[in-house]
Scaffold this motif. Structure first.
Motif, mmCIF file in Angstrom:
data_model
loop_
_atom_site.group_PDB
_atom_site.id
_atom_site.type_symbol
_atom_site.label_atom_id
_atom_site.label_comp_id
_atom_site.label_asym_id
_atom_site.label_seq_id
_atom_site.Cartn_x
_atom_site.Cartn_y
_atom_site.Cartn_z
ATOM 1 N N GLU A 31 -3.852 12.741 8.982
ATOM 2 C CA GLU A 31 -2.541 12.544 8.359
ATOM 3 C C GLU A 31 -1.597 13.660 8.800
ATOM 4 O OE1 GLU A 31 -3.229 9.981 4.274
ATOM 5 O OE2 GLU A 31 -3.287 12.174 4.129
ATOM 6 N N LYS A 32 -2.143 14.854 8.957
ATOM 7 C CA LYS A 32 -1.323 15.969 9.443
ATOM 8 C C LYS A 32 -0.896 15.731 10.892
ATOM 9 C CE LYS A 32 0.563 19.997 8.781
ATOM 10 N NZ LYS A 32 1.656 20.153 7.774
ATOM 11 N N LYS A 33 -1.801 15.190 11.718
ATOM 12 C CA LYS A 33 -1.455 14.887 13.111
ATOM 13 C C LYS A 33 -0.337 13.845 13.177
ATOM 14 C CE LYS A 33 -4.800 14.574 16.249
ATOM 15 N NZ LYS A 33 -4.813 15.788 17.091
ATOM 16 N N ILE A 34 -0.397 12.838 12.296
ATOM 17 C CA ILE A 34 0.667 11.832 12.236
ATOM 18 C C ILE A 34 1.987 12.501 11.868
ATOM 19 C CG2 ILE A 34 1.528 9.840 10.931
ATOM 20 C CD1 ILE A 34 -1.405 8.882 10.732
ATOM 21 N N GLU A 35 1.931 13.351 10.847
ATOM 22 C CA GLU A 35 3.147 14.040 10.386
ATOM 23 C C GLU A 35 3.758 14.885 11.510
ATOM 24 O OE1 GLU A 35 4.181 17.727 7.362
ATOM 25 O OE2 GLU A 35 2.454 16.444 6.907
ATOM 26 N N ILE A 36 2.915 15.626 12.208
ATOM 27 C CA ILE A 36 3.403 16.494 13.289
ATOM 28 C C ILE A 36 3.981 15.670 14.439
ATOM 29 C CG2 ILE A 36 2.671 18.127 15.081
ATOM 30 C CD1 ILE A 36 0.639 19.214 13.006
ATOM 31 N N ARG A 37 3.295 14.570 14.796
ATOM 32 C CA ARG A 37 3.771 13.731 15.913
ATOM 33 C C ARG A 37 5.111 13.091 15.583
ATOM 34 N NH1 ARG A 37 5.783 12.642 19.667
ATOM 35 N NH2 ARG A 37 5.170 11.364 21.462
ATOM 36 N N VAL A 38 5.269 12.584 14.364
ATOM 37 C CA VAL A 38 6.541 11.958 13.989
ATOM 38 C C VAL A 38 7.654 13.010 13.941
ATOM 39 C CG1 VAL A 38 7.760 10.712 12.167
ATOM 40 C CG2 VAL A 38 5.405 10.091 12.726
ATOM 41 N N LYS A 39 7.313 14.179 13.427
ATOM 42 C CA LYS A 39 8.303 15.272 13.368
ATOM 43 C C LYS A 39 8.759 15.661 14.774
ATOM 44 C CE LYS A 39 8.979 19.963 11.583
ATOM 45 N NZ LYS A 39 8.332 21.115 10.915
ATOM 46 N N PHE A 69 8.806 6.589 10.221
ATOM 47 C CA PHE A 69 9.977 7.378 9.824
ATOM 48 C C PHE A 69 10.142 7.377 8.301
ATOM 49 C CE2 PHE A 69 12.267 6.587 14.134
ATOM 50 C CZ PHE A 69 11.587 7.657 14.690
ATOM 51 N N PHE A 70 9.949 6.210 7.685
ATOM 52 C CA PHE A 70 10.079 6.102 6.229
ATOM 53 C C PHE A 70 8.929 6.803 5.486
ATOM 54 C CE2 PHE A 70 12.754 1.899 6.156
ATOM 55 C CZ PHE A 70 13.826 2.610 6.648
ATOM 56 N N SER A 71 7.828 7.015 6.182
ATOM 57 C CA SER A 71 6.678 7.675 5.551
ATOM 58 C C SER A 71 6.858 9.181 5.447
ATOM 59 C CB SER A 71 5.401 7.389 6.359
ATOM 60 O OG SER A 71 5.098 6.014 6.356
ATOM 61 N N ARG A 72 7.831 9.716 6.146
ATOM 62 C CA ARG A 72 8.018 11.170 6.167
ATOM 63 C C ARG A 72 8.380 11.710 4.786
ATOM 64 N NH1 ARG A 72 12.162 13.398 9.429
ATOM 65 N NH2 ARG A 72 10.853 15.193 9.910
ATOM 66 N N LYS A 73 7.844 12.873 4.495
ATOM 67 C CA LYS A 73 8.140 13.537 3.226
ATOM 68 C C LYS A 73 9.635 13.800 3.074
ATOM 69 C CE LYS A 73 7.049 17.881 2.876
ATOM 70 N NZ LYS A 73 6.273 19.149 2.762
ATOM 71 N N GLU A 74 10.290 14.143 4.194
ATOM 72 C CA GLU A 74 11.720 14.439 4.158
ATOM 73 C C GLU A 74 12.537 13.217 3.750
ATOM 74 O OE1 GLU A 74 9.720 17.353 6.823
ATOM 75 O OE2 GLU A 74 9.642 15.175 6.551
ATOM 76 N N SER A 84 0.833 -1.207 0.000
ATOM 77 C CA SER A 84 0.000 0.000 0.000
ATOM 78 C C SER A 84 0.867 1.256 0.000
ATOM 79 C CB SER A 84 -0.913 -0.002 1.225
ATOM 80 O OG SER A 84 -1.647 1.194 1.308
ATOM 81 N N ASP A 85 0.289 2.347 -0.474
ATOM 82 C CA ASP A 85 0.997 3.627 -0.384
ATOM 83 C C ASP A 85 0.350 4.550 0.646
ATOM 84 O OD1 ASP A 85 -1.311 4.351 -1.667
ATOM 85 O OD2 ASP A 85 -0.360 4.930 -3.549
ATOM 86 N N ASP A 86 -0.608 4.011 1.399
ATOM 87 C CA ASP A 86 -1.264 4.861 2.396
ATOM 88 C C ASP A 86 -1.644 4.115 3.678
ATOM 89 O OD1 ASP A 86 -3.601 3.394 1.730
ATOM 90 O OD2 ASP A 86 -4.159 4.867 0.211
ATOM 91 N N SER A 87 -1.140 2.913 3.850
ATOM 92 C CA SER A 87 -1.482 2.146 5.050
ATOM 93 C C SER A 87 -0.297 1.276 5.474
ATOM 94 C CB SER A 87 -2.711 1.272 4.798
ATOM 95 O OG SER A 87 -3.050 0.519 5.947
#
Length: 377
Positions: A364-372, A110-115, A33-36
């Motif tokens: 998805e934004k909450k996930i991004e912020i939490r991982v960051k 970690f691998f899902s991060r845009k960076e 998957s590209d989203d799960s």
């Protein structure tokens, strides 16, 4: 570094002693998957069938697509529910096996991060469509390493967010506007319900005549994405007046007619003055008989889509049937009052679906912020 706390691309020799007839899960790239975080292995093979030429992994290993565009699209996941705990899959996977210092699911996030994707894209090697992320990039990728107890709390929080995203996405992807058609309703050919205009021949709109501003040329993008803020090509007033027959008006229905066929959008009141291009069909409905939004629902219905817009081919690219053929589509025609009720019903459902789309964005934004925040802390 990932390579210091994880094993990257474990050796197949681990299962050398197993009977070659042992059944295992087989995972092609399409299953990832590209989203799960999770994916469901669908195929079962014997070790003897896949031991050569495929990538080996086990339950709880993280699979990362290394080839473009799968890497950029975020194809990755954590292997679970493998037959006999063993899997083989695409040779385009990089496998990361977590040690007791880090949780596999945290590696996934970690691998899902845009960076991570942006850094990996810069490091790709190869040419054309066969560029790949080097294994060394993954091994040397540096990540923060909180205590395992903190990792468990972080992953538990992220999984709550992910469940909301997954549930909302299932609603968004599954919903299709539908309603029951009463057999007592009369039907009428589309040609008697709407004025139909197919876009001009391509030679009428050559790129050299386009201007940086002016009258908009509506194209496939507008119908496919229902996006009327988009603008790429423009023509001057002289060319517009010459092609006024193709002018786009409020409540016109635009239908994509090549490539991605049968996508339908209604022109809003606040639209840019312009004309359609050769890849669109424009329908101007007779509102004394049929409402534009009702006609849109009919054109988007499964029977119409399957009969007129799918599995058809033109000379060089896919093309929808001719206007003459489409004009013969029989449209169920209830009263305007019933049409209005049906539109309202579907609109109410659409609001719920749109709400779920918004949920996906928010969480998805909450996930991004939490991982960051793990990096920042």
């Amino acid at each position: 570094e990932i390579g210091e706390i994880c094993e990257v691309n474990p050796k197949k020799s681990e299962i050398r002693e197993l009977d070659q007839s042992t059944e295992i899960s087989f995972v092609p790239m399409a299953d990832l998957s590209d989203d799960s975080i999770l994916f469901q292995p669908k195929q079962i093979k014997k070790i003897s069938e896949v031991s050569s030429g495929y990538t080996y992994f086990k339950n709880n290993d993280v699979l990362l697509a290394k080839v473009t565009p799968c890497f950029e699209n975020g194809k990755l996941g954590v292997a679970t529910n493998l037959v006999n705990g063993i899997g083989f899959g695409s040779s385009e996977f990089i496998v990361v096996r977590a040690s007791n210092k880090i949780l596999p699911k945290l590696i996934y996030y970690f691998f899902s991060r845009k960076e991570f994707k942006e850094m990996g894209k810069v490091q790709m090697t190869g040419t054309g469509g066969l560029q790949r992320v080097p294994t060394d990039f993954v091994k040397k990728y540096k990540i923060p390493l909180p205590p395992i107890e903190d990792q468990e709390l972080i992953v538990a929080e992220l999984e709550v967010y992910q469940k909301i995203v997954d549930s909302a996405r299932q609603i968004v992807e599954s919903w299709k506007p539908s309603f029951d058609i009463d057999s007592r309703w009369e039907t009428e050919g589309l040609e008697n319900l709407a004025k139909m205009v197919r876009g001009p021949f391509g030679g009428s709109l050559k790129k050299e005549i386009f201007k940086p501003t002016g009258n908009l040329v509506y194209e496939q993008h507008h119908a496919i994405n229902n996006d009327f803020n988009f603008g790429r090509y423009y023509i001057d007033d002289a060319k517009f007046n010459e092609m006024k027959r193709f002018e786009v008006m409020t409540d016109d229905i635009l239908v994509s007619c090549s490539g991605t066929m049968g996508k339908v959008a209604i022109v809003p009141a606040e639209h840019k003055k312009g004309i359609i291009n050769q890849a669109l069909l424009k329908l101007s409905s007779d509102k004394s008989k049929i409402l534009p939004h009702y006609l849109k629902l009919i054109l988007e219905s499964t029977p119409i889509q399957q009969k007129y817009f799918q599995n058809q081919s033109g000379v060089a690219i896919q093309n929808v049937s001719s206007v003459k053929v489409l004009s013969q589509i029989e449209i169920p025609l209830p009263s305007l009052e019933i049409q209005t009720k049906l539109i309202k019903k579907v609109s109410e459902e659409q609001k719920i679906v749109d709400g779920n789309s918004r949920l996906i964005e928010l969480f998805e934004k909450k996930i991004e912020i939490r991982v960051k925040s793990i990096w920042e802390s």
